[in-house]
Scaffold this motif. Structure first.
Motif, PDB file in Angstrom:
ATOM      1  N   LEU A  86       0.830  -1.247  -0.019  1.00 51.15           N
ATOM      2  CA  LEU A  86       0.201  -0.053  -0.200  1.00 51.15           C
ATOM      3  C   LEU A  86       0.856   1.231  -0.111  1.00 51.15           C
ATOM      4  N   LEU A  87       1.980   1.159   0.641  1.00 52.39           N
ATOM      5  CA  LEU A  87       2.926   2.322   0.823  1.00 52.39           C
ATOM      6  C   LEU A  87       3.422   2.550  -0.817  1.00 52.39           C
ATOM      7  N   GLU A  88       3.723   1.750  -1.362  1.00 51.96           N
ATOM      8  CA  GLU A  88       4.171   1.735  -2.719  1.00 51.96           C
ATOM      9  C   GLU A  88       3.295   2.527  -3.592  1.00 51.96           C
ATOM     10  N   LEU A  89       1.997   1.672  -3.562  1.00 53.04           N
ATOM     11  CA  LEU A  89       0.733   2.382  -4.490  1.00 53.04           C
ATOM     12  C   LEU A  89       0.419   3.702  -4.215  1.00 53.04           C
ATOM     13  N   GLU A  90       0.803   3.951  -2.828  1.00 58.91           N
ATOM     14  CA  GLU A  90       0.208   5.363  -2.359  1.00 58.91           C
ATOM     15  C   GLU A  90       1.385   6.402  -3.017  1.00 58.91           C
ATOM     16  N   LEU A  91       2.707   6.022  -2.870  1.00 58.35           N
ATOM     17  CA  LEU A  91       3.702   6.685  -3.519  1.00 58.35           C
ATOM     18  C   LEU A  91       3.523   7.194  -5.067  1.00 58.35           C
ATOM     19  N   ASP A  92       2.925   6.163  -5.592  1.00 58.04           N
ATOM     20  CA  ASP A  92       2.640   6.077  -7.133  1.00 58.04           C
ATOM     21  C   ASP A  92       1.231   6.792  -7.319  1.00 58.04           C
ATOM     22  N   GLY A  93       0.432   7.140  -6.412  1.00 55.50           N
ATOM     23  CA  GLY A  93      -0.778   7.828  -6.499  1.00 55.50           C
ATOM     24  C   GLY A  93      -1.754   6.942  -7.126  1.00 55.50           C
ATOM     25  N   ARG A  94      -1.709   5.728  -6.511  1.00 52.19           N
ATOM     26  CA  ARG A  94      -2.492   4.803  -6.985  1.00 52.19           C
ATOM     27  C   ARG A  94      -3.686   4.575  -6.055  1.00 52.19           C
ATOM     28  N   ILE A  95      -3.495   4.703  -4.840  1.00 52.26           N
ATOM     29  CA  ILE A  95      -4.555   4.577  -3.655  1.00 52.26           C
ATOM     30  C   ILE A  95      -4.973   5.979  -2.969  1.00 52.26           C
ATOM     31  N   GLU A  96      -6.207   5.739  -2.451  1.00 53.18           N
ATOM     32  CA  GLU A  96      -6.412   6.931  -1.484  1.00 53.18           C
ATOM     33  C   GLU A  96      -6.819   6.195  -0.195  1.00 53.18           C
ATOM     34  N   ARG A  97      -6.432   7.021   0.763  1.00 50.73           N
ATOM     35  CA  ARG A  97      -6.789   6.521   2.311  1.00 50.73           C
ATOM     36  C   ARG A  97      -7.881   7.249   2.745  1.00 50.73           C
ATOM     37  N   HIS A  98      -8.520   6.448   3.688  1.00 52.72           N
ATOM     38  CA  HIS A  98      -9.793   6.984   4.235  1.00 52.72           C
ATOM     39  C   HIS A  98      -9.779   6.842   5.809  1.00 52.72           C
ATOM     40  N   GLY A  99     -11.070   7.370   6.501  1.00 52.90           N
ATOM     41  CA  GLY A  99     -10.745   7.042   7.913  1.00 52.90           C
ATOM     42  C   GLY A  99     -10.763   5.641   8.161  1.00 52.90           C
ATOM     43  N   SER A 100     -10.240   5.311   9.649  1.00 52.20           N
ATOM     44  CA  SER A 100     -10.454   3.868  10.184  1.00 52.20           C
ATOM     45  C   SER A 100      -9.317   3.164   9.328  1.00 52.20           C
ATOM     46  N   GLY A 101      -8.276   3.642   8.765  1.00 47.58           N
ATOM     47  CA  GLY A 101      -7.489   3.043   7.844  1.00 47.58           C
ATOM     48  C   GLY A 101      -7.695   2.180   6.544  1.00 47.58           C
ATOM     49  N   ALA A 102      -8.827   2.306   6.173  1.00 42.67           N
ATOM     50  CA  ALA A 102      -9.461   1.953   4.862  1.00 42.67           C
ATOM     51  C   ALA A 102      -8.924   2.581   3.533  1.00 42.67           C
ATOM     52  N   VAL A 103      -8.614   1.937   2.582  1.00 45.02           N
ATOM     53  CA  VAL A 103      -7.988   2.272   1.356  1.00 45.02           C
ATOM     54  C   VAL A 103      -8.703   1.836   0.314  1.00 45.02           C
ATOM     55  N   SER A 104      -8.543   2.825  -0.960  1.00 40.28           N
ATOM     56  CA  SER A 104      -9.248   2.327  -2.351  1.00 40.28           C
ATOM     57  C   SER A 104      -8.370   2.666  -3.355  1.00 40.28           C
ATOM     58  N   LEU A 105      -8.567   2.149  -4.390  1.00 38.44           N
ATOM     59  CA  LEU A 105      -7.944   2.716  -5.694  1.00 38.44           C
ATOM     60  C   LEU A 105      -8.283   3.933  -6.256  1.00 38.44           C
ATOM     61  N   VAL A 106      -7.530   4.683  -6.788  1.00 37.23           N
ATOM     62  CA  VAL A 106      -7.749   5.903  -7.536  1.00 37.23           C
ATOM     63  C   VAL A 106      -8.376   5.625  -8.771  1.00 37.23           C
TER      64      VAL A 106
END
Length: 400
Positions: free
Chosen positions: A378-398
């Motif tokens: 998830l960290l790699e995907l976040e640095l690549d701008g591919r995921i979005e983080r939400h409350g309570s630790g949830a994530v989704s694809l951009v």
């Protein structure tokens, strides 16, 4: 009705004869009064058809019955008390179906639950919650043993009752990785059904054939995730033909895996966001019993026609084998094979993500990897701008 052993052998020989499907089998039985007489009449039919119809041999039929028995299975025939009553009401019910497991589960009230092989974590989590709720309400859950939604539905209902319908023979489990799941289903009092012969490797055309059995066993079919033109929509189409209910779970309009289900809802399928949405519709139907001749009481999805996927002989001699139109994306005559290389952890996690936020714990469970691996990906995907983080630790694809 209860077939004798010689009658069952003749039934097997007739339905295994090339070019004879469920409908032509029934026509032959009705015309000649039994399978033995129909087998004797095949040479004359061959001459009228202008092509050779070679009956399945007695030795082949005996070998198949013996091989099935060695697996602990047996053949059920239409009209017998153990044959699934709901399936028998359908137009193209298999004359014989191979059973492993508990026969009594076949006539308990059931609902089919199907969806994408490439399911999202959110879809898998909802499938598990829905399947458990249906099981706790006393319903058996039917599915197709595929990866993704099907497998999660089976696993969630092992203790309350589940039926798996296979596309190949009883000794050819597909995917091979689900051998353990089949063992678990049988060990918990569930059932595994197969229409195809022992030794039969599933081919593309066998999955739509299997799907009409899945829908035929159930009072209704629930589709959780399905892209347009997916096999799950073929199951829904068969449910409509069989005058059964169709349900669909809504999804994000940004997720291709929800396009088919959203279309179903738009066309009249019952929206499902909670188990009660299914029970409220199914409950009254179970109480009064299915009526295959009754006019549909509610608006039904208008699905495109799909071809029939079993061969039939034309008893009037007007046509050759009915092969049906084919989806060009399906290779109907080739065995289905699994990918040579499994996905790595990163690919698994990306495949499970979608526009709907999911928790990292559920993501780790669905991917079968540790929380640390999930956080690294998830960290790699976040640095690549591919995921979005939400409350309570949830994530989704951009969405792109």
């Amino acid at each position: 009705m209860q077939l004798t052993d010689p009658q069952r052998l003749d039934w097997l020989r007739l339905i295994r004869t090339e070019g004879i499907g469920p409908r032509s089998f029934r026509s032959l039985i009705n015309r000649f009064g039994g399978a033995a007489a129909a087998l004797e009449a095949l040479p004359d039919l061959s001459r009228r058809q202008g092509r050779r119809i070679e009956p399945f041999s007695r030795a082949q039929a005996e070998d198949e019955i013996a091989a099935l028995a060695r697996l602990g299975g047996r053949l059920l025939a239409t009209g017998e008390a153990t044959y699934p009553r709901l399936l028998q009401l359908t137009d193209a019910a298999p004359p014989l179906i191979a059973l492993r497991g508990a026969p009594q589960i076949l006539n308990r009230p059931s609902v089919a639950l199907v969806g994408s092989r490439n399911a999202s974590t959110a879809g898998l989590a909802f499938t598990e919650r829905l399947a458990r709720g249906l099981g706790e309400a006393g319903l058996v859950v039917v599915s197709g043993l595929a990866r993704g939604i099907d497998a999660r539905a089976h696993k969630a209902t092992l203790q309350t009752g589940t039926i798996a319908v296979m596309a190949g023979g009883q000794d050819r489990i597909y995917p091979a990785s689900h051998v353990g799941l089949v063992d678990a289903i049988l060990g918990e009092g569930g059932a595994v059904l197969a229409e195809m012969p022992m030794g039969w490797e599933a081919r593309g055309r066998d999955f739509p054939r299997r799907n009409r059995i899945i829908s035929g066993l159930a009072y209704g079919t629930i589709v959780v995730e399905a892209a347009r033109q997916s096999g799950s929509l073929i199951t829904a189409r068969y449910a409509l033909e069989q005058n059964r209910e169709v349900f669909a779970v809504p999804g994000s309009p940004l997720d291709p895996r929800a396009e088919g289900t959203n279309d179903l809802i738009r066309q009249g399928a019952t929206l499902v966001a909670d188990v009660d949405h299914v029970l409220d519709v199914i409950g009254p139907i179970i109480e009064r019993g299915p009526d295959p001749d009754a006019a549909p009481a509610r608006q039904r999805p208008d699905l495109a026609e799909q071809p029939d996927f079993w061969d039939e002989i034309d008893l009037e001699g007007r046509a050759s084998l009915l092969n049906g139109g084919a989806d060009p994306d399906l290779v109907f005559d080739a065995p289905v094979v699994e990918p040579d290389e499994p996905m790595d952890d990163r690919q698994k996690i990306i495949a499970l993500l979608g526009p709907s936020p999911v928790g990292t714990d559920e993501l780790a469970r669905s991917a079968g990897v540790g929380a640390r691996v999930v956080q690294t990906v998830l960290l790699e995907l976040e640095l690549d701008g591919r995921i979005e983080r939400h409350g309570s630790g949830a994530v989704s694809l951009v969405s792109r």
